[in-house]
Design a protein around this motif. Structure first.
Motif, PDB file in Angstrom:
ATOM      1  N   LEU A  93       0.839  -1.193   0.000  1.00  0.00           N
ATOM      2  CA  LEU A  93       0.000   0.000   0.000  1.00  0.00           C
ATOM      3  C   LEU A  93       0.876   1.245   0.000  1.00  0.00           C
ATOM      4  CD1 LEU A  93      -2.702  -1.069   2.616  1.00  0.00           C
ATOM      5  CD2 LEU A  93      -2.956  -1.038   0.123  1.00  0.00           C
ATOM      6  N   GLU A  94       0.451   2.254  -0.743  1.00  0.00           N
ATOM      7  CA  GLU A  94       1.256   3.462  -0.887  1.00  0.00           C
ATOM      8  C   GLU A  94       0.950   4.501   0.186  1.00  0.00           C
ATOM      9  OE1 GLU A  94       0.554   4.838  -4.810  1.00  0.00           O
ATOM     10  OE2 GLU A  94       1.685   3.218  -5.782  1.00  0.00           O
ATOM     11  N   ARG A  95      -0.260   4.479   0.731  1.00  0.00           N
ATOM     12  CA  ARG A  95      -0.645   5.495   1.711  1.00  0.00           C
ATOM     13  C   ARG A  95      -1.259   4.820   2.941  1.00  0.00           C
ATOM     14  NH1 ARG A  95      -3.107   6.912  -2.909  1.00  0.00           N
ATOM     15  NH2 ARG A  95      -5.166   6.586  -1.970  1.00  0.00           N
ATOM     16  N   SER A  96      -1.006   5.386   4.091  1.00  0.00           N
ATOM     17  CA  SER A  96      -1.560   4.830   5.328  1.00  0.00           C
ATOM     18  C   SER A  96      -3.075   4.927   5.344  1.00  0.00           C
ATOM     19  CB  SER A  96      -0.980   5.564   6.541  1.00  0.00           C
ATOM     20  OG  SER A  96      -1.273   6.955   6.471  1.00  0.00           O
ATOM     21  N   THR A  97      -3.628   5.901   4.625  1.00  0.00           N
ATOM     22  CA  THR A  97      -5.089   6.054   4.593  1.00  0.00           C
ATOM     23  C   THR A  97      -5.761   4.885   3.887  1.00  0.00           C
ATOM     24  OG1 THR A  97      -4.832   7.396   2.594  1.00  0.00           O
ATOM     25  CG2 THR A  97      -5.007   8.571   4.698  1.00  0.00           C
ATOM     26  N   GLN A  98      -4.985   4.120   3.088  1.00  0.00           N
ATOM     27  CA  GLN A  98      -5.559   2.970   2.388  1.00  0.00           C
ATOM     28  C   GLN A  98      -5.782   1.783   3.317  1.00  0.00           C
ATOM     29  OE1 GLN A  98      -2.439   2.655  -0.646  1.00  0.00           O
ATOM     30  NE2 GLN A  98      -3.931   3.251  -2.204  1.00  0.00           N
ATOM     31  N   LEU A  99      -5.188   1.854   4.520  1.00  0.00           N
ATOM     32  CA  LEU A  99      -5.293   0.723   5.441  1.00  0.00           C
ATOM     33  C   LEU A  99      -6.733   0.470   5.878  1.00  0.00           C
ATOM     34  CD1 LEU A  99      -2.145   1.224   7.689  1.00  0.00           C
ATOM     35  CD2 LEU A  99      -2.625  -0.720   6.178  1.00  0.00           C
ATOM     36  N   LEU A 100      -7.548   1.514   5.944  1.00  0.00           N
ATOM     37  CA  LEU A 100      -8.938   1.338   6.380  1.00  0.00           C
ATOM     38  C   LEU A 100      -9.695   0.427   5.426  1.00  0.00           C
ATOM     39  CD1 LEU A 100     -11.384   2.023   8.149  1.00  0.00           C
ATOM     40  CD2 LEU A 100     -11.754   4.050   6.722  1.00  0.00           C
ATOM     41  N   ILE A 101      -9.623   0.738   4.127  1.00  0.00           N
ATOM     42  CA  ILE A 101     -10.345  -0.076   3.145  1.00  0.00           C
ATOM     43  C   ILE A 101      -9.712  -1.453   3.024  1.00  0.00           C
ATOM     44  CG2 ILE A 101     -11.012  -0.237   0.725  1.00  0.00           C
ATOM     45  CD1 ILE A 101     -11.241   2.783   0.685  1.00  0.00           C
ATOM     46  N   PHE A 102      -8.367  -1.509   3.083  1.00  0.00           N
ATOM     47  CA  PHE A 102      -7.691  -2.800   3.051  1.00  0.00           C
ATOM     48  C   PHE A 102      -8.141  -3.664   4.223  1.00  0.00           C
ATOM     49  CE2 PHE A 102      -4.364  -5.680   4.425  1.00  0.00           C
ATOM     50  CZ  PHE A 102      -4.004  -6.326   3.257  1.00  0.00           C
TER      51      PHE A 102
END
Length: 441
Positions: A93-102
């Motif tokens: 993942l490139e951004r920490s904000t993507q962790l929620l959807i992941f």
């Protein structure tokens, strides 16, 4: 010297003593399945459906862990390897904000695995089929009702209570917006002649079609178990009623998946010299043909494909996805690069389960996923009861629709609830204890 009879009595007493102090596994309750599946319309109306699902998975995990002596159905090891590969791909993942959807998608995968194990153990514990299946039957009836809601109120669209409470940062995320907006149908709002395709309770109509593929064999299996009961009449009426919203979704993959499942069952019946399922299959085909006399399904699909270039767009997207995967073949990119499959320039990792897993988690994850379905299919092929045979079509349908539809959502749990019941039907009840009091098998 002690007599042999005394030794036998002493041995029996010792055995009884050990049985008294032996810790027996706790009974698994059925209420979590009601909370998940039967209350689906409530969770959808509140806008929390996709978000509450992993919490039910956590409940199932706690109940299984505290019970102990959990029986593992076929494919468990492959499931765990698949989940591990998915979890490891988070490093891409490139951004920490993507962790929620992941994390949400990973939670849905974990929940599906736990649902399958939970249902499998319930049935092997001799919990009545109807008690286990009823929550999914309610889910089916709600799906049909909401499908008709899309037919009768195609433009219905409101913000859910959760959408009104979300902070602007989250509310602006397209994926979050899709999950928290209550739409009866999916349609292109920028089209001069939009095609309204039933979608509720899902954000996308393809998800509705996927659920339909997985639930029809489940309903047919249930009908073999509830003869002479009022619910049988309700289900027999719901099947032809469901065909109208199903056809109006214009989901070609749904037709292909169900057709493949029926052909698989017919092939098994012919190979074994049996005809038990031929009559219900013929009736299903006949009902579908009668509906086409009133709904020009073929013309609607042709109109859609000629006005939207959907087939050409899909093929182009598949090529772009494969090109991108060649640069990160082992772990993929963690998740699709866009959830907007209508307006995004390159929504890579969408438009099918194989493409989502391939782009998000890499080639090894795809291989393990198909091995999992292969193991399950081979095991369920041993089914001999009519109910078990209907359920044995589920992994076949799942594999056939992977190029068209992704189901890392509640549909994965729907699929593995049916698979769990089917595997339990093949493996049979555990132990030799009699059925529980009041249960109906």
């Amino acid at each position: 010297m002690a007599r042999e009879s005394d030794l036998v009595v002493a041995g029996s007493a010792a055995t009884e003593g050990r049985q008294i102090w032996q810790v027996r596994p706790a009974d698994l309750p059925v209420w979590p399945l009601y909370g998940m599946f039967a209350l689906m319309p409530v969770w959808w109306a509140l806008g929390v459906w996709y978000f509450v699902w992993p919490f039910f998975g956590l409940v199932l995990f706690v109940l299984l862990a505290t019970r102990g002596s959990v029986r593992r159905p076929a494919g468990t090891a492959l499931w765990l390897i698949f989940l591990a590969l998915v979890a490891i791909s988070a490093i891409r993942l490139e951004r920490s904000t993507q962790l929620l959807i992941f994390g949400l998608r990973l939670g849905h995968l974990l929940t599906a695995f736990l649902v399958g194990v939970y249902v499998y153990n319930l049935r092997r514990d001799r919990v009545a089929w109807t008690r286990i299946a009823n929550p999914l039957i309610i889910y089916w009836l709600a799906l049909v009702a909401l499908g008709w809601f899309g037919v009768l109120a195609p433009t219905f669209s409101v913000h859910s209570p959760l959408a009104l409470l979300l902070p602007d940062g989250l509310a602006g995320e397209r994926f979050i917006t899709d999950l928290t907006t209550l739409d009866a149908t999916e349609f292109n709002r920028f089209s001069e002649n939009p095609i309204y395709r039933p979608a509720a309770p899902y954000p996308y109509t393809n998800n509705w079609g996927t659920a339909y593929c997985f639930l029809v064999p489940f309903v047919l299996a249930h009908l073999t178990r509830v003869r002479g009961r009022p619910i049988r009449v309700v289900l027999l009426a719901s099947l032809p009623l469901s065909i109208v919203p199903a056809f109006l979704t214009l989901n070609r993959g749904m037709f292909i998946g169900l057709g493949a499942g029926l052909l698989y069952l017919l092939g098994r019946e012919i190979a074994r010299g049996r005809v038990r399922l031929m009559l219900p299959i013929a009736l299903i085909v006949l009902a579908g043909w009668i509906i086409t006399l009133f709904i020009p399904v073929a013309d609607l699909i042709t109109n859609r494909t000629t006005t939207t270039d959907t087939t050409r767009d899909r093929l182009d997207l598949y090529l772009q996805t494969w090109t991108a995967v060649s640069h990160s073949p082992l772990l993929g990119y963690g998740q699709p690069n866009s959830v907007d499959t209508t307006h995004a320039a390159e929504p890579l990792g969408t438009q099918g389960m194989i493409w989502q897993v391939l782009y998000s988690h890499g080639i090894p994850a795809v291989i393990v996923m198909y091995l999992l379905f292969l193991v399950i299919t081979r095991r369920m092929a041993a089914a001999v009861t009519p109910g078990g045979m209907w359920l044995s079509a589920l992994p076949v349908i799942a594999v056939v629709i992977t190029p068209f539809y992704a189901f890392i959502d509640p549909n994965m749990a729907v699929l593995f609830a049916g698979i769990g019941l089917g595997l339990a039907a093949v493996d049979g009840p555990a132990g030799s204890s009699p059925p529980r009091t009041g249960s109906v098998t």
